[in-house]
Design a protein around this motif. Sequence first.
Motif, mmCIF file in Angstrom:
data_model
loop_
_atom_site.group_PDB
_atom_site.id
_atom_site.type_symbol
_atom_site.label_atom_id
_atom_site.label_comp_id
_atom_site.label_asym_id
_atom_site.label_seq_id
_atom_site.Cartn_x
_atom_site.Cartn_y
_atom_site.Cartn_z
ATOM 1 N N ASP A 84 -7.468 9.784 2.366
ATOM 2 C CA ASP A 84 -8.463 8.739 2.631
ATOM 3 C C ASP A 84 -7.833 7.353 2.532
ATOM 4 O O ASP A 84 -8.109 6.471 3.348
ATOM 5 C CB ASP A 84 -9.646 8.860 1.665
ATOM 6 C CG ASP A 84 -10.499 10.092 1.933
ATOM 7 O OD1 ASP A 84 -10.382 10.687 3.037
ATOM 8 O OD2 ASP A 84 -11.276 10.474 1.032
ATOM 9 N N TRP A 85 -6.976 7.139 1.528
ATOM 10 C CA TRP A 85 -6.293 5.858 1.378
ATOM 11 C C TRP A 85 -5.428 5.575 2.603
ATOM 12 O O TRP A 85 -5.402 4.451 3.107
ATOM 13 C CB TRP A 85 -5.442 5.861 0.102
ATOM 14 C CG TRP A 85 -4.644 4.612 -0.073
ATOM 15 C CD1 TRP A 85 -5.057 3.430 -0.598
ATOM 16 C CD2 TRP A 85 -3.283 4.415 0.329
ATOM 17 N NE1 TRP A 85 -4.039 2.509 -0.571
ATOM 18 C CE2 TRP A 85 -2.934 3.089 0.005
ATOM 19 C CE3 TRP A 85 -2.328 5.229 0.925
ATOM 20 C CZ2 TRP A 85 -1.672 2.562 0.250
ATOM 21 C CZ3 TRP A 85 -1.073 4.708 1.168
ATOM 22 C CH2 TRP A 85 -0.754 3.386 0.843
ATOM 23 N N ASP A 88 -7.674 4.571 5.472
ATOM 24 C CA ASP A 88 -8.170 3.200 5.275
ATOM 25 C C ASP A 88 -7.075 2.178 5.542
ATOM 26 O O ASP A 88 -7.300 1.155 6.198
ATOM 27 C CB ASP A 88 -8.720 3.023 3.855
ATOM 28 C CG ASP A 88 -9.980 3.833 3.602
ATOM 29 O OD1 ASP A 88 -10.616 4.276 4.588
ATOM 30 O OD2 ASP A 88 -10.327 4.030 2.421
ATOM 31 N N THR A 89 -5.883 2.431 5.044
ATOM 32 C CA THR A 89 -4.763 1.515 5.237
ATOM 33 C C THR A 89 -4.402 1.408 6.714
ATOM 34 O O THR A 89 -4.135 0.307 7.226
ATOM 35 C CB THR A 89 -3.547 1.983 4.414
ATOM 36 O OG1 THR A 89 -3.931 2.060 3.043
ATOM 37 C CG2 THR A 89 -2.385 1.037 4.554
ATOM 38 N N LYS A 91 -6.417 1.939 9.299
ATOM 39 C CA LYS A 91 -7.491 1.207 9.982
ATOM 40 C C LYS A 91 -7.384 -0.284 9.698
ATOM 41 O O LYS A 91 -7.567 -1.108 10.602
ATOM 42 C CB LYS A 91 -8.855 1.737 9.538
ATOM 43 C CG LYS A 91 -9.171 3.099 10.107
ATOM 44 C CD LYS A 91 -10.491 3.631 9.579
ATOM 45 C CE LYS A 91 -10.712 5.061 10.037
ATOM 46 N NZ LYS A 91 -11.916 5.646 9.426
ATOM 47 N N ASN A 92 -7.109 -0.638 8.441
ATOM 48 C CA ASN A 92 -6.954 -2.052 8.095
ATOM 49 C C ASN A 92 -5.767 -2.657 8.832
ATOM 50 O O ASN A 92 -5.835 -3.795 9.301
ATOM 51 C CB ASN A 92 -6.787 -2.232 6.588
ATOM 52 C CG ASN A 92 -8.047 -1.933 5.821
ATOM 53 O OD1 ASN A 92 -9.142 -1.932 6.375
ATOM 54 N ND2 ASN A 92 -7.910 -1.654 4.531
#
Length: 116
Positions: A84-85, A88-89, A91-92
């Motif tokens: 998940d991290w 998220d990273t 996508k960011n």
Amino acid sequence: SSHFGFVVLAARAAPFLSRLCGAQCTSAMKTVAAVVGALCSFAQVTHAADKNPLGTVMSLLDELRAKIVKEGEIEVKAFKEYFDWCDDTAKNGEQSIKTATAQKSKLEAKIGELTS
């Protein structure tokens, strides 16, 4: 014990049953009696861990299996959090690149406007 008695009873019944169903049945019955005996012995071992070293080994293996399953569940949870991290990273990072690219275009246009 009662399980051993069952195996002895099955072995004693084999000649009678072989007369009923023939020679093919005798080997099958011996196999069934051996399997039942082994299962009964295994059941005794698992219930009498204090009296039998093999039972102790079986208990230790059960404990080890439970420990491995628990550790596996912890690792799955940790991997999911890491995954998940990473998502998220990523996508960011993609969003930052889009924002910077758009900002670059605007700044280039502004530079072009000011230099003309």
